[in-house]
Design a protein around this motif. Structure first.
Motif, short mmCIF file in Angstrom:
data_model
loop_
_atom_site.label_atom_id
_atom_site.label_comp_id
_atom_site.label_asym_id
_atom_site.label_seq_id
_atom_site.Cartn_x
_atom_site.Cartn_y
_atom_site.Cartn_z
N GLU A 1 0.84 -1.20 0.00
CA GLU A 1 0.00 0.00 0.00
C GLU A 1 0.88 1.25 0.00
N GLY A 2 0.59 2.16 -0.94
CA GLY A 2 1.37 3.38 -1.06
C GLY A 2 2.72 3.19 -1.71
N GLY A 3 3.00 1.99 -2.21
CA GLY A 3 4.30 1.68 -2.80
C GLY A 3 4.38 2.02 -4.28
N ASN A 4 5.47 1.58 -4.89
CA ASN A 4 5.70 1.77 -6.33
C ASN A 4 5.27 0.51 -7.07
N MET A 5 4.41 0.69 -8.06
CA MET A 5 3.93 -0.45 -8.85
C MET A 5 4.16 -0.17 -10.33
N ALA A 6 4.56 -1.22 -11.07
CA ALA A 6 4.68 -1.14 -12.52
C ALA A 6 3.85 -2.26 -13.15
N ILE A 7 3.09 -1.91 -14.17
CA ILE A 7 2.34 -2.90 -14.96
C ILE A 7 2.96 -2.89 -16.34
N LEU A 8 3.70 -3.94 -16.69
CA LEU A 8 4.44 -3.99 -17.94
C LEU A 8 3.61 -4.67 -19.02
N ALA A 9 3.68 -4.11 -20.25
CA ALA A 9 2.82 -4.57 -21.36
C ALA A 9 1.37 -4.48 -20.90
N GLY A 10 1.04 -3.32 -20.32
CA GLY A 10 -0.17 -3.20 -19.51
C GLY A 10 -1.37 -2.52 -20.11
N HIS B 1 -8.72 1.78 -7.86
CA HIS B 1 -9.98 1.83 -7.11
C HIS B 1 -10.11 0.78 -6.02
N CYS B 2 -9.10 -0.06 -5.83
CA CYS B 2 -9.19 -1.06 -4.77
C CYS B 2 -8.88 -0.41 -3.41
N ASP B 3 -8.94 -1.21 -2.36
CA ASP B 3 -8.75 -0.67 -1.02
C ASP B 3 -7.28 -0.70 -0.58
N ARG B 4 -6.38 -1.01 -1.49
CA ARG B 4 -4.95 -1.10 -1.16
C ARG B 4 -4.16 -0.57 -2.35
N LYS B 5 -4.20 0.73 -2.54
CA LYS B 5 -3.67 1.35 -3.76
C LYS B 5 -2.16 1.59 -3.67
N PRO B 6 -1.47 1.55 -4.81
CA PRO B 6 -0.07 1.99 -4.83
C PRO B 6 0.00 3.51 -4.77
N GLY B 7 1.14 4.05 -4.42
CA GLY B 7 1.32 5.51 -4.48
C GLY B 7 1.73 5.95 -5.86
N LEU B 8 2.54 5.12 -6.54
CA LEU B 8 2.99 5.38 -7.91
C LEU B 8 2.61 4.18 -8.76
N LEU B 9 1.97 4.44 -9.88
CA LEU B 9 1.61 3.38 -10.83
C LEU B 9 2.16 3.74 -12.20
N VAL B 10 3.11 2.96 -12.68
CA VAL B 10 3.70 3.16 -14.00
C VAL B 10 3.22 2.05 -14.93
N VAL B 11 2.65 2.43 -16.07
CA VAL B 11 2.11 1.47 -17.03
C VAL B 11 2.90 1.59 -18.32
N THR B 12 3.44 0.47 -18.79
CA THR B 12 4.25 0.51 -20.00
C THR B 12 3.62 -0.29 -21.13
N ASP B 13 4.02 0.06 -22.34
CA ASP B 13 3.67 -0.71 -23.54
C ASP B 13 4.56 -0.20 -24.67
N ILE B 14 4.45 -0.84 -25.85
CA ILE B 14 5.20 -0.37 -27.01
C ILE B 14 4.27 0.10 -28.11
N ASP B 15 2.96 0.10 -27.84
CA ASP B 15 1.95 0.51 -28.83
C ASP B 15 1.42 1.88 -28.45
N ALA B 16 1.79 2.89 -29.23
CA ALA B 16 1.41 4.27 -28.90
C ALA B 16 -0.10 4.46 -28.90
N ALA B 17 -0.79 3.84 -29.85
CA ALA B 17 -2.24 4.02 -29.95
C ALA B 17 -2.94 3.41 -28.73
N ARG B 18 -2.48 2.25 -28.32
CA ARG B 18 -3.11 1.61 -27.16
C ARG B 18 -2.80 2.38 -25.88
#
Length: 421
Positions: free
Chosen positions: A176-185, A199-216
């Protein structure tokens, strides 16, 4: 009671048929299916036939109904279950029954009279006995169909764990409140993970979402905005890893060099898994969500960090019943809206072709309304095809006013105006 259903007879042998259901027994329930979303697991079962661990050996003589992400209404209840269920109740089903005598048995894979690609089904006693018939209190049926894939995401968040120095106790869940990354996300399941993380009851403080598709990435950013994330106490950053010469270094810089407490990998791609390992911080947990089809799939993992930096890896495949109940409750309450997963709509007549060609069809979830006749159609094509099709024109008007997303209003319009199967 007659039903129309898509049944599996063997490898690549799916057939849409009409046949008679047997009268229900006192410990069974008759139900009307309204919606079912097509899962890659159904594709795998359809091409493997009886070689699939969940599919019986005699499907050439006793075909099974496919589909396991379904939602509908109860029509008739056998005497045994009248105190617990009643006609008119909306429901969804947890397909992972985990029977002691047959742990792989599951609706949509193993049964003659229950599966999502049907108009009417008979729910057997064992489904209720194992607590797998779940009440759904929401208005839109399609949310009930998305509860199973959402439960897989919920289970992933619950499966991550962290430790405390000097203790061997695993503290379950993301930090909770930590750093999270969702890769190919930013595929369909990644979008669901973003929604849940915000929106869950145990949210990260930082959420980084990566992908290689600009449109997505752009689509994801328009649905789950940086501004809305901030209102929920989360700093959300989208990153196209193609734009960086050293993506791992850049991702680490977003944490001030600390690294990530939770990394989720949503593609079975070796460099992506290895990127996840490289950005883990102390006591970081990597969750390999994506299921590879290659039984020899492997990637390098830094075991120096496992020993001295307490990094670790877990994998999840599916959610349990409690995860599914959480998904249903959150959708019914409006706290999550996984409609972003859906990119195509079709009728029961489109199931065979769609299922057998699923890997070749781009986009996210293919949502089927089992009582209508409609070719599989991308939501993005509603505007153009609506020029010659009044039904699609009406649907386009609705979804265009909803940020291009499927919604309860679109579902009601479709069910009221589409051609019956």
């Amino acid at each position: 009671m007659k039903t129309k259903a898509v049944r599996l007879y063997g490898k690549n042998d799916l057939r849409l048929e009409e046949f008679e259901l047997p009268p229900i027994k006192e410990d069974e329930i008759l139900a009307h299916i309204i919606s079912d979303s097509i899962c890659m697991s159904s594709y795998k079962a359809s091409i493997q036939g009886s070689d699939h661990k969940r599919v019986p050996n005699d499907i050439d003589r006793n075909p099974i109904i496919i589909g396991h992400e379904f939602c509908g209404e109860i029509v008739e209840v056998g005497a045994k279950w009248k105190e617990q269920f009643k006609a008119g109740d909306k429901f969804s089903i947890q397909p992972a029954m985990n029977k002691k005598d047959d742990p792989y048995a599951a609706p949509g894979y193993s049964f003659k009279y229950i599966g999502g690609s049907a108009t009417y089904i008979v729910i057997p006693n064992e489904v209720m006995e194992l607590g797998c018939l779940l009440n759904y209190k929401g208005d839109a049926y399609f949310y009930g169909s998305l509860s199973e894939p959402m439960s897989c995401i919920v289970g992933t968040f619950h499966a991550n764990y962290h430790t405390t120095g000097g203790s061997y106790v695993h503290n379950m869940g993301i930090k909770e409140g930590g750093n999270m990354a969702i890769l190919a996300g930013v595929g369909p399941m990644g979008l669901g993970a973003i929604d849940y993380a915000l929106h869950c009851d145990r949210k990260p403080g930082l959420l980084v979402v990566t992908d290689i598709d600009a449109a997505r990435l752009e689509r994801a950013g328009s649905i789950y905005t940086v501004e809305d994330a901030k209102k929920n106490g989360v700093e959300l950053i989208y990153v196209n890893t193609v734009s960086s010469n050293n993506p791992e270094e850049y991702l680490l810089s977003l944490t001030g060099g600390k690294g990530y407490d939770d990394v989720m990998v949503f593609a079975p791609v070796k460099p992506v898994v290895e990127m996840g390992d490289k950005i883990l911080g102390h006591d970081g947990c990597l969750n390999f969500f994506a299921g590879p089809s290659n039984t020899a799939f492997s990637a390098e993992f830094n075991f120096y960090n496992v020993h001295y930096n307490s990094t670790h890896v877990v994998g999840t495949s599916g959610g349990n019943t409690q995860d599914m109940i959480e998904s249903l409750d959150m959708m019914a309450g409006g706290s999550i809206n996984p409609s972003s997963m859906i990119t195509h709509i079709g009728g029961l007549n489109s199931v065979v072709e769609t299922t057998l060609n699923l890997p070749k069809i781009p986009g996210g979830k293919k949502l089927i309304y089992t009582n209508i006749d409609m070719p599989l159609t991308a939501i993005a094509d509603f505007a153009e095809k609506g020029k010659s099709d009044p039904l699609l024109a009406g649907l386009n008007e609705i979804v265009a006013g909803n940020n291009g997303l499927w919604c309860a209003e679109a579902e009601k319009y479709l069910l009221s105006n589409a051609k019956a199967i």
